[in-house]
Design a protein around this motif. Sequence first.
Motif, short mmCIF file in Angstrom:
data_model
loop_
_atom_site.label_atom_id
_atom_site.label_comp_id
_atom_site.label_asym_id
_atom_site.label_seq_id
_atom_site.Cartn_x
_atom_site.Cartn_y
_atom_site.Cartn_z
N UNK A 196 1.36 -3.46 1.46
CA UNK A 196 -0.08 -3.72 1.51
C UNK A 196 -0.40 -5.13 1.03
N UNK A 197 0.26 -5.54 -0.02
CA UNK A 197 0.02 -6.89 -0.54
C UNK A 197 0.60 -7.95 0.39
N UNK A 198 1.75 -7.66 1.01
CA UNK A 198 2.40 -8.62 1.92
C UNK A 198 1.54 -8.86 3.15
N UNK A 199 0.92 -7.82 3.66
CA UNK A 199 0.06 -7.95 4.83
C UNK A 199 -1.36 -8.40 4.47
N UNK A 200 -1.65 -8.52 3.19
CA UNK A 200 -2.98 -8.94 2.72
C UNK A 200 -4.08 -8.06 3.32
N UNK A 201 -3.93 -6.77 3.11
CA UNK A 201 -4.87 -5.81 3.67
C UNK A 201 -6.02 -5.55 2.72
N UNK A 235 0.21 4.18 7.01
CA UNK A 235 -0.41 2.86 6.84
C UNK A 235 -0.88 2.31 8.17
N UNK A 236 -0.15 2.59 9.23
CA UNK A 236 -0.58 2.12 10.55
C UNK A 236 -1.91 2.77 10.92
N UNK A 237 -2.06 4.06 10.65
CA UNK A 237 -3.32 4.75 10.94
C UNK A 237 -4.45 4.22 10.07
N UNK A 238 -4.16 4.04 8.78
CA UNK A 238 -5.19 3.55 7.85
C UNK A 238 -5.66 2.15 8.23
N UNK A 245 -8.38 -6.71 11.82
CA UNK A 245 -7.14 -7.09 12.53
C UNK A 245 -5.99 -6.31 11.90
N UNK A 246 -5.65 -5.19 12.49
CA UNK A 246 -4.58 -4.34 11.95
C UNK A 246 -3.22 -4.91 12.31
N UNK A 247 -2.23 -4.75 11.42
CA UNK A 247 -0.86 -5.18 11.76
C UNK A 247 -0.33 -4.41 12.98
#
Length: 413
Positions: A196-201, A235-238, A245-247
Motif C-alpha cells: 500500500x505504501x509502495x503504490x502510494x494508495x 487489494x486489487x478490488x479495493x 488511478x488503480x494499479x
Amino acid sequence: MALRAVVAEQRKGIDKQKNVQAEGRNRRALKDIGNLVPVPPAMVEGGGKPHISRPITRNFVQKQQAEKNSKKSLVTAISSDDDQEVKNREENPKSGRKQRAVPPKKNAGGRAYTSMLTARSKAAARGISNKPRDVIVDIDAEDIDNELAAVEYIEDIYKFYKETEVDGQVRDYMDAQPDINAKMRAILVDWLIEVHRKFELMPESLYLTVNIVDRFLSLKAVPRKELQLVGMGAMLIACKYEEIWAPEVNDFIAVSDNAYARDQLLLMEKAILGKLEWYLTVPTPYVFLVRYIKASVPADTEIGNTAFFLAELGLVNYSTATHCCPSKLAASAVYAARCTLNKTPFWTETLKHHTGYSEDQIMDCAKVLVSFHSGAAEIKLKAAYKKYSDLDKGAVALFPPAKTLLPQGSATS
C-alpha cells in the motif's frame, strides 16, 4: 499741571481696578456636574481634616446607602427605647434607675456591604460549580458552507455506519481454516501495508483490503500457498473501488515477484467478489477514524498520524481486528493517541458524544494498542512502524508510548 497729571493717573488706576472687580463679579463659577461628594458641614465648621472629593462609584453609593439605613435603624431603636423608658418612669416614679438600651435589631433592608459581597460570592461559586465541566463542540461549524462535507446529513450517515458495522465485521474464523493461522494472517497484513505504501494508495484502500481479506477467509477455507494471492485480489478490488488511478494487474504480479500468473489473480478476484456477493460498501475503521480525529478538538496532523499508526497496529493483530468492531477500534486509537501525546483531558464530552463510547468502554482496547506501540520496534513485522517513523508521517512511531495505559514497569523510553 504735574499735580493734575498725577491725580489723573491715580484715578485711571482706581477705575481699572473697579472694572476688574466688576468683570470678576460677572464671571460664573464652574457648577457641580454631579460626580462629586459634597463636604459635610460638620467637618468644615469643626475644623476637621479636609474632605477630598472623589467621583461617585456604584460601590460607594451602595456603601453610603447601607450606612444611612444602619443609622436610621439605630435612631429608631434608640427613640423607641427612650419612649419605653419614659413610659416605665411614669408607671413607676420611684424607680430612678436608667434602663439599659436594648441593642437594635438587624434591619433586613440595610445589610452591611461586606455581607452583600459574601452572599454574591457564594452565589457565584454555586453557579460555577453547577456549570458543565465540558461543552460539546460543534465540529461541523467550519464546514457549513462546504457542500462536499454534507453537514446536513453527516449525523445520519454515521448513525447508519454504527448500525451496519456489524454486517461488515468478522468473528473468530481461524478454527475453520485448517491450513493457516493468526500469525500467517499478520504476516500477510504487514506485507499489504508495505505494498500500500509502495503504490502510494489512499488510506481507505488499505482498510477496505483488510476487511475484504477477513470476510473472505471467514467464508472459505484457503490453502497456505494461496494466502498471498487472496491479499493481492483483495487489494486489487479495493483499489478499483477507492482509487482514481488503480494499479494494474501486472503491477501486483511484479510486486509479488511473479509468484502468481495473471489468470490466477483474475480468478481470485472473481472468487472473492462472488463469495462477498459484491458487498463492498462497508464501514471500515477508516471512516470512523476520520470523524473521531475531527472530534478530538483541537485536531491536528500529529494526533491524526498517531491515531492511524495505532489503528494499523491493530489491523495486523488478528485478535484485535476480530474482537473490536471498527468504531471501537477507531475510538480506542484516538484515545490512545491523546494519551500518547498527553492531550488532556484524554476523553472529552465532544468525543463521547460523537463516538458513543465512554472512557471505560474503550480502555481495554486502548491498552492493547499501546502495548503494540511499546513493542513495535522489537517485533519482526515492522511495516507500520517504519511507515510512521518517517518525517512525512511526523515520526509518531518514535514517540514514547502512553505510560498511563501501560502496566507498571513495562514503559519504555
